[in-house]
Design a protein around this motif. Structure first.
Motif, short mmCIF file in Angstrom:
data_model
loop_
_atom_site.label_atom_id
_atom_site.label_comp_id
_atom_site.label_asym_id
_atom_site.label_seq_id
_atom_site.Cartn_x
_atom_site.Cartn_y
_atom_site.Cartn_z
N UNK A 1 3.02 4.69 -9.55
CA UNK A 1 4.32 4.32 -8.79
C UNK A 1 4.29 2.61 -8.90
N UNK A 2 3.37 2.18 -8.73
CA UNK A 2 3.19 0.57 -8.74
C UNK A 2 3.53 0.28 -10.18
N UNK A 3 3.26 0.80 -11.05
CA UNK A 3 3.43 0.58 -12.55
C UNK A 3 4.86 0.43 -12.68
N UNK A 4 5.39 1.66 -12.29
CA UNK A 4 6.95 1.87 -12.48
C UNK A 4 7.61 0.92 -11.64
N UNK A 5 7.12 0.47 -10.40
CA UNK A 5 8.09 -0.61 -9.74
C UNK A 5 8.00 -1.77 -10.49
#
Length: 337
Positions: A231-235
């Motif tokens: 989710x951090x990568x996507x953000x």
């Protein structure tokens, strides 16, 4: 490889979750010293785009596009702006450690043959029988054999003069060489600094324009970050893309963003650098089709073979091992106008 692909699919499914990372710290390394081409990263931070995604991003200056890979492998950084070709080289020897590209920005390499507009070099084939300056160990020089293969240049007829990259333009201007092998986004500003016009007085023969099918810089992340915090990568990608598209629409925003970080920087020149990079490195038929951040996977597979041949790599990484589109925002949010 099957195991890796299944893992990548699982990551993609996780990344599609609307849940955002909360207060996730990410250390991000640039490819080089602060320049206009880094404006989008600082704009994302200054305008709170990272914070909107629950991210606390620290941005540090870099030591070279390839060094971004080694910095991430060391664990000192979670993500960075660096060279796809360095990922390919690492994936061929250390597949479990190599970072993964998640947002391709430069669809054309920044390597170019620089020649005087009124000089003897009218095509890259004209390098035969000429004297050419190349920075010892620079990627532009190391990639020359691959360029020669794609453009049918007989390198045995080319005299390479190893020089410091800082004097390549001067040697060309003074007539000591017929051409120089340069990073175009750097040479462009250097020429302006020497009081000449890079558009009128010189010709840039881009390696990509001469048939060399390789990619260059983009956003890469560690495998650890991919697996543990998708989710951090996507953000991260969403926030950077948001700033990238704003800067493409108005490059002055990028110049102002780096000026805020380094007050002594020449903002107007860095805006020119940004405009040059957007036009020559980021805009192409491919980027118009796949959007900023995307790649043509067939072309990527061909580029991997180019790098394998150039560096005599022991294995051939799959395109899916060095790049994933699982974290990209929708195409409508990445489309060039």
């Amino acid at each position: 490889m099957k195991k890796y692909l299944l893992g990548a699919l699982a990551l993609a499914l996780l990344a599609s979750s609307p849940a955002l990372a909360e207060n996730t710290k990410i250390k991000f390394t640039l490819d080089w010293k602060l320049q206009g081409i880094h404006g989008w990263f600082y704009l994302a931070k200054q305008k709170g785009y990272f914070a909107d995604e629950g991210l606390d991003v620290t941005i540090d200056q870099g030591e070279g596009s390839a060094a971004t890979v080694t910095r991430i492998i060391s664990g000192a950084y979670d993500a960075g702006f660096g060279d796809m070709n360095a990922i390919i080289q690492t994936a061929a020897t250390k597949p479990d450690e190599a970072p993964v590209m998640v947002y391709q920005m430069y669809v054309q390499p920044p390597f170019a043959v620089l020649a005087k507009a009124d000089g003897p070099i009218k095509t890259v084939k004209d390098l035969e029988g000429k004297k050419v300056a190349g920075g010892a160990g620079s990627s532009a020089t190391r990639m020359l054999p691959a360029l020669a293969k794609s453009a049918d240049i007989d390198l045995s007829k080319v005299e390479i003069v190893n020089v410091s990259p800082s004097i390549q333009e001067q040697m060309l201007i003074q007539g000591n060489v017929d051409a120089s092998l340069v990073f175009n986004v750097t040479a462009y500003l250097n020429i302006i600094g020497l009081g000449m016009d890079p558009e009128k007085d010189f010709t840039f023969f881009g390696y990509g324009d001469s048939g060399l099918e390789i990619y260059s810089n983009g956003i890469m992340v560690s495998q650890k970050l991919l697996k543990e915090k998708p989710a951090a990568v996507k953000g991260l990608v969403k926030a950077i893309n948001r700033a990238v598209m704003e800067v493409i629409a108005d490059p002055s925003l990028g110049g102002a963003a780096v000026k805020e970080v380094e007050p002594l920087i020449k903002e107007d020149l860095e805006v020119k650098r940004l405009e040059f990079a957007i036009k020559n490195l980021m805009t192409s038929d491919e980027s118009l089709k796949y959007g900023v951040g995307g790649v043509d996977m067939d072309r990527l597979s061909r580029s991997i073979l180019v790098i394998k041949d150039l560096y005599d790599l022991p294995t051939t990484p799959a395109a899916t091992a060095v790049y994933t589109d699982a974290f990209l925002p929708p195409l409508a949010e990445r489309t060039l106008k």
